[in-house]
Design an enzyme around this catalytic site. Structure first.
Site, PDB file in Angstrom:
ATOM      1  CG  HIS A  49      -2.068   0.946   1.139  1.00 48.60           C
ATOM      2  ND1 HIS A  49      -1.941   2.286   1.430  1.00 48.60           N
ATOM      3  CD2 HIS A  49      -3.367   0.757   0.785  1.00 48.60           C
ATOM      4  CE1 HIS A  49      -3.112   2.877   1.260  1.00 48.60           C
ATOM      5  NE2 HIS A  49      -3.994   1.984   0.871  1.00 48.60           N
TER       6      HIS A  49
ATOM      7  CG  ASP B 158      -7.788  -2.361  -2.575  1.00 45.85           C
ATOM      8  OD1 ASP B 158      -8.928  -1.897  -2.460  1.00 45.85           O
ATOM      9  OD2 ASP B 158      -6.758  -1.669  -2.463  1.00 45.85           O
TER      10      ASP B 158
END
Length: 434
Positions: A311, A369
């Site tokens: 991320h 995600d």
């Protein structure tokens, strides 16, 4: 936010007898921030920060992230506590108002949102202007942007009551518009919202029900959807939130600002990440192909990326991913999904990537995600709707950030600077002389 005269950074300009003292500002948590607002006046220079990775454009009381430690707080509350014990509308109240509601406040807020779930009937015909094969995000962006044409009675951003009503309308109507975008794409009739259902359950109902049959929302799936919404509700000053704030700094109405946020979210590097995970898994095709895929990921010349891992903010495990992982298995168990090739592939990829030294050293852990994509796939949500769902959730964060910005006395129109690298001054030459 505080600063003291002795708490400052001093900058000297080489070759000139000029210095600037930049006060250090201190938030409740996080590193100090140098206030550069007088830098140009004192030294005649600007700062250069592509992507704004080292620049604070605002101060906010809504969300705090410590990427190194894997911490995400909403108004001081850890995200895992909210996801486990709260619900989406309660989190929405928290983000908007700063505190968790008492029972009376929660009931009033729930009624306020519920009574705005319907959309203007003329919006039904607005959908007809889109092609049936239009991406649902294109439809969502267009319809939300048009809301100001239907609800122009609450567009005075300086009126607290107008801001409150606009917040209710956006939070309440996004699930309806999103579900209708899906129904329109598959040629099914629109389902009107049911006010006897919870926020997440109502969305699933509008997505899946048809007039010809009775539809009962699975409570396990509704709870999973509620968690997905909570975990995506806000995430500090990301690209789409910054877009909403920048658009809002001009005095634009909230519907236009949220539409701008939706457009920003659409990018695959942002809201499209979980959709990209499913596309990646489809391209891998089979568990036997994972070693070859991993080798390509490690080869920088291949330009192959491992989607759903790592991320921009977190240099540790995404705190939302742990909750989403558990929710993923709850959903798979509830639906009795066993030996589903794509899901098996995803879990095997997770196992390999989390034990490979290459990814461990780079702290490329599965993020929210990765798991949300698997959950939505298992629940039968079309891949094209993944980013739309993200927008439904993030609208709460966007409108909270917009409201905070509008109510900030220090708010001013956004105007980033640049380094000009084009041609120097030159004279115009008539076309026959060029």
């Amino acid at each position: 936010m505080s600063d003291t005269a002795k708490d400052a950074v001093t900058i000297s300009l080489s070759g000139a007898d000029k210095t600037a003292s930049l006060p250090l500002l201190h938030g409740t948590m996080g590193p100090p921030v140098a206030d550069i607002r007088k830098l140009y006046a004192d030294l005649g220079i600007f700062t250069f920060d592509p992507g704004y990775g080292g620049t604070a454009a605002c101060d906010s009381k809504i969300t705090y992230i410590d990427g190194d430690e894997g911490i995400l707080l909403h108004r001081g509350y850890p995200i895992d506590q909210l996801a486990e014990n709260s619900n989406f509308l309660e989190v929405a109240y928290l983000l908007l108002n700063g505190e968790l509601p008492n029972a009376v406040e929660m009931e009033e807020f729930h009624i306020g949102v519920t009574h705005h779930t319907m959309v203007h009937e003329q919006l039904r015909s607005f959908f007809q202007g889109f092609r049936r094969d239009a991406h649902p995000m294109a439809v969502l962006c267009g319809v939300v942007g048009a809301l100001s044409a239907f609800y122009h009675d609450s567009l005075d951003i300086n009126n607290p009551e107008h801001r409150r009503i606009s917040a209710f309308r956006l939070i309440a109507k996004l699930p309806t518009i999103a579900a209708w975008a899906h129904k329109y794409s598959i040629g099914q009739p629109f389902m009107y919202p049911r006010n006897d259902l919870g926020y997440a359950a109502n969305f699933l109902y509008m997505m899946n029900a048809v007039p010809a049959e009775d539809y009962k929302v699975n409570p396990i799936l509704a709870r999973a959807m509620d968690r997905i919404l909570i975990l995506h509700a806000d995430h500090e000053q990301n690209a789409s939130t910054s877009t909403v704030r920048l658009a809002g700094s001009t005095g634009a109405n909230p519907f236009a600002c949220i539409a701008a946020g939706i457009a920003s979210l659409w990018g695959p590097a942002h809201g499209g990440a979980n959709e990209a995970v499913l596309k990646m898994l489809a391209e891998i095709g089979h568990k036997d192909n994972i070693p070859d895929f991993i080798a390509k990921v490690k080869d920088k010349t291949s330009h192959i990326r491992l989607m759903g891992f790592g991320h921009r903010v977190y240099r540790n495990y995404d705190p939302r991913a742990k909750i989403m992982e558990r929710t993923c298995h709850e959903v798979l168990d509830e639906l009795g999904i066993r030996d589903e090739p794509l899901l098996d592939l995803a879990l095997e990829l997770e196992r390999i990537a989390t034990t490979d030294a290459y990814f461990i050293e780079r702290k490329l852990y599965p993020n929210v995600d990765f798991y949300s994509g698997i959950i939505l796939k298992a629940m039968g949500i079309p891949t094209s709707m993944f980013t739309v769902l993200f927008a439904v959730a993030r609208t709460v964060g966007w409108i909270s950030q917009w409201k905070e910005m509008v109510e900030d006395p220090a708010n001013r129109i956004g105007r980033p600077r640049q380094i000009y690298t084009g041609a120097p001054t030159r004279d115009y030459v008539p076309v026959e002389q060029r």
